[in-house]
Design a protein around this motif. Sequence first.
Motif, mmCIF file in Angstrom:
data_model
loop_
_atom_site.group_PDB
_atom_site.id
_atom_site.type_symbol
_atom_site.label_atom_id
_atom_site.label_comp_id
_atom_site.label_asym_id
_atom_site.label_seq_id
_atom_site.Cartn_x
_atom_site.Cartn_y
_atom_site.Cartn_z
ATOM 1 N N ARG A 177 -4.789 5.137 11.697
ATOM 2 C CA ARG A 177 -5.466 3.844 11.595
ATOM 3 C C ARG A 177 -5.266 3.212 10.215
ATOM 4 O O ARG A 177 -5.234 2.007 10.064
ATOM 5 C CB ARG A 177 -6.965 4.048 11.849
ATOM 6 N N TYR A 178 -5.139 4.051 9.211
ATOM 7 C CA TYR A 178 -4.998 3.523 7.851
ATOM 8 C C TYR A 178 -3.553 3.479 7.368
ATOM 9 O O TYR A 178 -3.294 3.201 6.212
ATOM 10 C CB TYR A 178 -5.837 4.369 6.881
ATOM 11 N N LYS A 179 -2.596 3.788 8.252
ATOM 12 C CA LYS A 179 -1.182 3.774 7.818
ATOM 13 C C LYS A 179 -0.650 2.359 7.784
ATOM 14 O O LYS A 179 -1.003 1.552 8.633
ATOM 15 C CB LYS A 179 -0.350 4.646 8.734
ATOM 16 N N TRP A 214 5.562 -0.160 -11.158
ATOM 17 C CA TRP A 214 4.973 1.110 -10.732
ATOM 18 C C TRP A 214 5.192 1.259 -9.238
ATOM 19 O O TRP A 214 5.088 0.287 -8.484
ATOM 20 C CB TRP A 214 3.463 1.161 -10.995
ATOM 21 N N TYR A 269 -3.826 14.910 -8.102
ATOM 22 C CA TYR A 269 -4.516 14.933 -6.811
ATOM 23 C C TYR A 269 -3.760 15.776 -5.788
ATOM 24 O O TYR A 269 -4.341 16.628 -5.116
ATOM 25 C CB TYR A 269 -4.692 13.496 -6.310
ATOM 26 N N GLN A 270 -2.423 15.540 -5.694
ATOM 27 C CA GLN A 270 -1.645 16.226 -4.659
ATOM 28 C C GLN A 270 -1.664 17.740 -4.853
ATOM 29 O O GLN A 270 -1.805 18.492 -3.886
ATOM 30 C CB GLN A 270 -0.191 15.713 -4.653
ATOM 31 N N THR A 292 -3.842 6.281 0.327
ATOM 32 C CA THR A 292 -5.030 5.488 -0.014
ATOM 33 C C THR A 292 -4.621 4.188 -0.707
ATOM 34 O O THR A 292 -5.159 3.118 -0.404
ATOM 35 C CB THR A 292 -5.980 6.318 -0.907
ATOM 36 N N ARG A 347 -3.944 19.497 -6.402
ATOM 37 C CA ARG A 347 -5.303 20.001 -6.130
ATOM 38 C C ARG A 347 -5.533 20.136 -4.629
ATOM 39 O O ARG A 347 -6.076 21.120 -4.144
ATOM 40 C CB ARG A 347 -6.351 19.063 -6.729
ATOM 41 N N ASN A 405 -1.776 2.642 -0.335
ATOM 42 C CA ASN A 405 -1.167 1.807 0.704
ATOM 43 C C ASN A 405 -2.246 1.126 1.561
ATOM 44 O O ASN A 405 -2.155 -0.065 1.856
ATOM 45 C CB ASN A 405 -0.253 2.673 1.581
ATOM 46 N N ALA A 406 -3.270 1.893 1.939
ATOM 47 C CA ALA A 406 -4.336 1.331 2.785
ATOM 48 C C ALA A 406 -5.113 0.244 2.047
ATOM 49 O O ALA A 406 -5.513 -0.763 2.643
ATOM 50 C CB ALA A 406 -5.271 2.446 3.235
ATOM 51 N N ASP A 457 -9.783 12.475 -1.621
ATOM 52 C CA ASP A 457 -10.115 11.151 -2.148
ATOM 53 C C ASP A 457 -10.936 10.398 -1.095
ATOM 54 O O ASP A 457 -11.160 10.896 0.012
ATOM 55 C CB ASP A 457 -8.857 10.389 -2.591
ATOM 56 N N GLU A 458 -11.416 9.226 -1.446
ATOM 57 C CA GLU A 458 -12.421 8.594 -0.584
ATOM 58 C C GLU A 458 -11.899 8.201 0.797
ATOM 59 O O GLU A 458 -12.639 8.296 1.782
ATOM 60 C CB GLU A 458 -13.069 7.403 -1.272
ATOM 61 N N LEU A 459 -10.635 7.806 0.891
ATOM 62 C CA LEU A 459 -10.089 7.459 2.210
ATOM 63 C C LEU A 459 -9.941 8.708 3.075
ATOM 64 O O LEU A 459 -10.364 8.719 4.234
ATOM 65 C CB LEU A 459 -8.732 6.768 2.054
ATOM 66 N N GLN A 460 -9.347 9.749 2.476
ATOM 67 C CA GLN A 460 -9.144 10.993 3.230
ATOM 68 C C GLN A 460 -10.477 11.603 3.639
ATOM 69 O O GLN A 460 -10.611 12.147 4.734
ATOM 70 C CB GLN A 460 -8.366 12.012 2.377
ATOM 71 N N MET A 471 1.435 2.685 -18.843
ATOM 72 C CA MET A 471 0.243 2.757 -17.987
ATOM 73 C C MET A 471 -0.969 3.123 -18.835
ATOM 74 O O MET A 471 -0.907 4.059 -19.626
ATOM 75 C CB MET A 471 0.464 3.812 -16.900
ATOM 76 N N ASN A 499 -13.210 9.950 4.192
ATOM 77 C CA ASN A 499 -13.722 9.095 5.261
ATOM 78 C C ASN A 499 -13.139 9.510 6.616
ATOM 79 O O ASN A 499 -13.868 9.674 7.598
ATOM 80 C CB ASN A 499 -13.343 7.638 4.923
ATOM 81 N N ASP A 519 -5.779 8.919 -9.433
ATOM 82 C CA ASP A 519 -6.162 10.227 -8.899
ATOM 83 C C ASP A 519 -6.573 10.153 -7.419
ATOM 84 O O ASP A 519 -7.607 10.686 -7.018
ATOM 85 C CB ASP A 519 -7.307 10.826 -9.737
ATOM 86 N N LEU A 557 -8.240 11.901 -16.429
ATOM 87 C CA LEU A 557 -8.006 12.478 -15.104
ATOM 88 C C LEU A 557 -8.080 13.994 -15.189
ATOM 89 O O LEU A 557 -7.870 14.568 -16.255
ATOM 90 C CB LEU A 557 -6.619 12.056 -14.587
ATOM 91 N N LYS A 591 -6.511 -2.478 4.630
ATOM 92 C CA LYS A 591 -7.104 -1.682 5.710
ATOM 93 C C LYS A 591 -8.293 -0.855 5.231
ATOM 94 O O LYS A 591 -9.053 -0.336 6.037
ATOM 95 C CB LYS A 591 -6.048 -0.745 6.310
ATOM 96 N N PHE A 592 -8.392 -0.705 3.927
ATOM 97 C CA PHE A 592 -9.482 0.117 3.391
ATOM 98 C C PHE A 592 -9.987 -0.508 2.097
ATOM 99 O O PHE A 592 -9.196 -0.886 1.236
ATOM 100 C CB PHE A 592 -8.958 1.540 3.111
#
Lengths: 82, 140
Positions: B138-140, A14, B11-12, A29, B14, A31-32, B77-80, B1, B82, A24, B6, A37-38
């Motif tokens: 910072r998260y990259k 994958w 996600y993208q 995210t 939306r 990657n982090a 999503d939760e990272l974005q 998978m 944040n 989803d 979902l 990192k997260f």
Amino acid sequence: MKNRLKVLRAERNWTQADLADGLDVSRQTINAIETGKFDPSLPLAFRAARLFGMPIEEIFHDPALDADGGSPVTEIRKDTYV
Amino acid sequence: MNQLKLPEKGYQSRIRASSIRLACWNAAWVAATFLMAFGPKFLWNKAVVLTLLAVGLDLAVGVGLILASKRYVAELDELQRNVYLNALGITVGVGLIASVPYSVMDIYDAIPFHADISHLVILMVFTFVVAHRYGTRRYK
């Protein structure tokens, strides 16, 4: 928190985008999380566990537990309840 | 998978739709604010009723912008989310901390110009953009 997302993903061929679609979330995210990192939330960790079809603790684990082989949570409980 | 339940749209797609909606509301709010700010002087010769209508329109579009922004944050999503909320927090903090001394400096003529609310808006927009970019990197 350490995780095996990258390994599990590679075993299934994958891409990060595939996994992001499956969970989803954005590819950034994934990657982090993979690079440590997260830390994902509990619901997202459970979604990953369901997606990979394995228990959550086989994907995510606390490095503090690896350091001394013991369980800090157990020790805290002993201190709290004794 | 293995399949999870979902949402129909990915996600993208939306987020893309939500971003476009938010950008449209932003543009509408900027236009309504321009109309409210410059209409009385250049379009209707300071007629009070029209000015009040322009203020009402600006407030209504502002409410729409807030709701679109709320929906956008909910879609992230939760990272974005944040990153976005951290940037918003920094922006509100900078806005609050900068506004009081700026006002005081104006009151005591410590600055050679009149303190304008638009300066604060520009500062907050700039702060949000920088904080959001910093958070994303910072998260990259």
